[in-house]
Motif scaffolding. Structure first.
Motif, PDB file in Angstrom:
ATOM      1  N   MET A   1      -2.739 -24.161  -6.287  1.00 24.56           N
ATOM      2  CA  MET A   1      -3.260 -23.294  -6.136  1.00 24.56           C
ATOM      3  C   MET A   1      -2.549 -22.112  -6.231  1.00 24.56           C
ATOM      4  N   ASN A   2      -2.902 -21.650  -7.159  1.00 28.01           N
ATOM      5  CA  ASN A   2      -2.067 -20.629  -7.697  1.00 28.01           C
ATOM      6  C   ASN A   2      -2.475 -19.297  -6.510  1.00 28.01           C
ATOM      7  N   VAL A   3      -0.994 -18.503  -6.017  1.00 28.88           N
ATOM      8  CA  VAL A   3      -1.447 -17.524  -5.000  1.00 28.88           C
ATOM      9  C   VAL A   3      -0.693 -16.333  -5.888  1.00 28.88           C
ATOM     10  N   LEU A   4      -1.012 -15.130  -5.334  1.00 29.96           N
ATOM     11  CA  LEU A   4      -0.487 -13.902  -5.195  1.00 29.96           C
ATOM     12  C   LEU A   4      -0.320 -13.608  -3.819  1.00 29.96           C
ATOM     13  N   ILE A   5       1.207 -11.841  -3.906  1.00 27.96           N
ATOM     14  CA  ILE A   5       1.755 -12.078  -2.956  1.00 27.96           C
ATOM     15  C   ILE A   5       2.257 -10.497  -2.689  1.00 27.96           C
ATOM     16  N   ILE A   6       1.148  -8.922  -2.581  1.00 29.85           N
ATOM     17  CA  ILE A   6       1.153  -8.160  -2.302  1.00 29.85           C
ATOM     18  C   ILE A   6       1.842  -7.422  -1.315  1.00 29.85           C
ATOM     19  N   GLU A   7       3.496  -7.584  -1.128  1.00 28.17           N
ATOM     20  CA  GLU A   7       3.951  -7.568   0.190  1.00 28.17           C
ATOM     21  C   GLU A   7       5.342  -6.256  -0.675  1.00 28.17           C
ATOM     22  N   ASP A   8       5.137  -5.574  -0.011  1.00 30.11           N
ATOM     23  CA  ASP A   8       6.769  -4.807  -0.147  1.00 30.11           C
ATOM     24  C   ASP A   8       7.914  -5.202   0.667  1.00 30.11           C
ATOM     25  N   GLU A   9       8.352  -5.424   1.479  1.00 26.03           N
ATOM     26  CA  GLU A   9       9.409  -6.074   1.888  1.00 26.03           C
ATOM     27  C   GLU A   9      10.328  -7.701   1.363  1.00 26.03           C
ATOM     28  N   PRO A  10      10.871  -7.501   0.389  1.00 26.41           N
ATOM     29  CA  PRO A  10      11.386  -8.872  -0.105  1.00 26.41           C
ATOM     30  C   PRO A  10      11.496  -9.870   1.237  1.00 26.41           C
ATOM     31  N   ALA A  11      11.898 -10.256   2.325  1.00 29.16           N
ATOM     32  CA  ALA A  11      12.609 -11.056   3.436  1.00 29.16           C
ATOM     33  C   ALA A  11      11.148 -11.140   3.402  1.00 29.16           C
TER      34      ALA A  11
ATOM     35  N   GLU B   1      -6.136 -17.667  -7.708  1.00 26.48           N
ATOM     36  CA  GLU B   1      -7.514 -18.582  -6.102  1.00 26.48           C
ATOM     37  C   GLU B   1      -7.143 -17.855  -4.818  1.00 26.48           C
ATOM     38  N   LEU B   2      -6.248 -17.376  -4.636  1.00 25.45           N
ATOM     39  CA  LEU B   2      -5.656 -16.592  -3.312  1.00 25.45           C
ATOM     40  C   LEU B   2      -4.367 -15.264  -3.282  1.00 25.45           C
ATOM     41  N   ALA B   3      -4.763 -14.560  -2.888  1.00 22.05           N
ATOM     42  CA  ALA B   3      -4.134 -13.414  -2.230  1.00 22.05           C
ATOM     43  C   ALA B   3      -3.867 -13.127  -1.238  1.00 22.05           C
ATOM     44  N   PHE B   4      -2.829 -12.862  -0.612  1.00 23.26           N
ATOM     45  CA  PHE B   4      -2.255 -12.642   0.660  1.00 23.26           C
ATOM     46  C   PHE B   4      -1.659 -11.020   0.142  1.00 23.26           C
ATOM     47  N   PHE B   5      -2.661 -10.267   1.294  1.00 25.42           N
ATOM     48  CA  PHE B   5      -2.092  -8.433   1.240  1.00 25.42           C
ATOM     49  C   PHE B   5      -1.545  -8.119   2.295  1.00 25.42           C
TER      50      PHE B   5
ATOM     51  N   VAL C   1     -11.726  -6.394  -7.179  1.00 25.52           N
ATOM     52  CA  VAL C   1     -10.832  -7.999  -6.290  1.00 25.52           C
ATOM     53  C   VAL C   1     -12.016  -9.144  -6.382  1.00 25.52           C
ATOM     54  N   ASN C   2     -12.081  -9.850  -6.830  1.00 20.71           N
ATOM     55  CA  ASN C   2     -12.738 -10.871  -6.491  1.00 20.71           C
ATOM     56  C   ASN C   2     -12.438 -12.410  -6.111  1.00 20.71           C
ATOM     57  N   SER C   3     -10.870 -12.393  -5.994  1.00 23.80           N
ATOM     58  CA  SER C   3     -10.278 -14.129  -5.129  1.00 23.80           C
ATOM     59  C   SER C   3     -10.384 -13.944  -3.857  1.00 23.80           C
ATOM     60  N   PRO C   4     -10.025 -14.656  -2.893  1.00 23.25           N
ATOM     61  CA  PRO C   4     -10.520 -14.358  -1.663  1.00 23.25           C
ATOM     62  C   PRO C   4      -9.070 -14.067  -0.911  1.00 23.25           C
ATOM     63  N   ILE C   5      -8.922 -13.467   0.377  1.00 24.95           N
ATOM     64  CA  ILE C   5      -7.702 -12.443   0.497  1.00 24.95           C
ATOM     65  C   ILE C   5      -7.449 -12.586   1.923  1.00 24.95           C
ATOM     66  N   ILE C   6      -6.134 -12.712   2.353  1.00 23.50           N
ATOM     67  CA  ILE C   6      -5.197 -12.682   3.628  1.00 23.50           C
ATOM     68  C   ILE C   6      -4.680 -11.683   3.674  1.00 23.50           C
ATOM     69  N   PHE C   7      -4.783 -11.011   4.739  1.00 22.36           N
ATOM     70  CA  PHE C   7      -4.646  -9.822   5.321  1.00 22.36           C
ATOM     71  C   PHE C   7      -3.417 -10.334   5.905  1.00 22.36           C
TER      72      PHE C   7
ATOM     73  N   THR D   1     -12.104 -25.339   2.264  1.00 20.29           N
ATOM     74  CA  THR D   1     -13.405 -25.667   3.139  1.00 20.29           C
ATOM     75  C   THR D   1     -14.306 -24.539   2.405  1.00 20.29           C
ATOM     76  N   SER D   2     -14.341 -23.502   2.622  1.00 19.80           N
ATOM     77  CA  SER D   2     -15.168 -22.234   2.138  1.00 19.80           C
ATOM     78  C   SER D   2     -14.848 -22.491   0.835  1.00 19.80           C
ATOM     79  N   LYS D   3     -14.466 -21.935   0.202  1.00 20.32           N
ATOM     80  CA  LYS D   3     -14.089 -21.673  -0.991  1.00 20.32           C
ATOM     81  C   LYS D   3     -14.527 -20.889  -1.780  1.00 20.32           C
ATOM     82  N   GLN D   4     -15.039 -19.127  -0.995  1.00 20.86           N
ATOM     83  CA  GLN D   4     -15.117 -18.925  -1.111  1.00 20.86           C
ATOM     84  C   GLN D   4     -15.435 -17.306  -1.020  1.00 20.86           C
ATOM     85  N   THR D   5     -15.077 -16.225  -1.593  1.00 18.96           N
ATOM     86  CA  THR D   5     -13.826 -14.350  -1.546  1.00 18.96           C
ATOM     87  C   THR D   5     -14.615 -14.220  -0.382  1.00 18.96           C
ATOM     88  N   THR D   6     -13.549 -13.705   0.678  1.00 19.39           N
ATOM     89  CA  THR D   6     -13.627 -13.055   1.821  1.00 19.39           C
ATOM     90  C   THR D   6     -14.351 -11.512   1.096  1.00 19.39           C
TER      91      THR D   6
END
Length: 251
Positions: free
Chosen positions: A1-11, A50-54, A72-78, A116-121
């Motif tokens: 699974m290839n993941v993108l992280i969008i986060e401005d706090e390095p820690a 495949e999945l992004a964290f915003f 933005v077509n990938s599933p997202i978890i905020f 389980t879902s493999k669907q875009t949020t």
């Protein structure tokens, strides 16, 4: 699974990556992005995430702005550090979210849901509605608590309170002039009633006023010791997960 992280706090980004690897060792990380502008550029270019964290608040704005200028077509978890009031906005609008500091079990459940879902949020069209609910400047905060002294009730201004604490099940407000008052509210409720620009929930036992913070001391394993004035009766330890948030809030 290839993941993108969008986060401005390095820690916070490193902590999320660490927990994700613990849960799913096969996970790979495309990159970590810390601005709205860079995220827009990323999604407007070819990618295979495949999945992004915003994170909600980024260095140059709100992450919802990304959807206005990019597809933005990938599933997202905020991920968010907002209080329960703001979380209701996500529930109402069917947005998946994780509350900071990230809990491993909750993150594991989110990953399992994705598998389980493999669907875009399903992202809401009414982003403005959510932004309005998240806009703390439009909220009103409690300015006074009615406290009892013997057989008399007196108004206690929130501006006089150095910190709230809980001791043997009793919530107390300690004033800057070192007076102690019992508060007939739960600490969790107080956290949602007072201005988050002025007060911070540092752990399960303490909510502190910005002006009461004397200094921070390094502690083992990435934790911090928080020193207040007036000095509390017990040592205040800030967890490794909470420490970056506290430092960012102070400065």
């Amino acid at each position: 699974m290839n993941v993108l992280i969008i986060e401005d706090e390095p820690a916070a980004a490193e902590n999320l990556k660490y927990i994700l690897k613990e849960i799913e060792p096969s996970i790979t990380f495309e990159t970590v992005i810390d601005t709205v502008v860079d995220a827009i550029d990323f999604f407007n270019s070819p990618h295979n995430i495949e999945l992004a964290f915003f994170d909600i608040h980024l260095a140059d704005g709100i992450s919802f702005e990304i959807f206005e200028k990019a597809q933005v077509n990938s599933p997202i978890i905020f991920t968010t550090a907002y209080d329960e009031y703001a979380i209701k906005a996500f529930k109402v609008n069917s947005i998946d979210y994780l509350l900071k500091p990230i809990d491993e079990d909750e993150l594991k459940n989110a990953i399992n849901k994705y598998k389980t879902s493999k669907q875009t949020t399903s992202l809401p069209k009414q982003f403005q509605q959510v932004l309005q609910m998240l806009n703390i400047e439009k909220r009103t905060f409690k300015s006074t608590y009615l406290v009892q002294q013997r057989d008399t009730f007196i108004p206690l201004s929130v501006n006089e309170i150095a910190y709230f604490t809980i001791d043997t099940g009793i919530v107390k407000a300690i004033s800057f002039d070192e007076k102690e008052y019992n508060i007939s509210e739960k600490l969790e409720d107080i956290e949602t009633q007072i201005n988050p620009d002025e007060f911070f929930r540092v752990n399960r036992q303490f909510i502190v006023h910005r002006k009461a913070i004397k200094n921070l001391q390094l502690y083992f394993n990435g934790k911090l010791i928080l020193n207040l004035e007036p000095k509390p009766t017990e040592q205040i330890v800030v967890s490794k997960a909470k420490a970056p948030q506290l430092k960012k809030w102070i400065y």
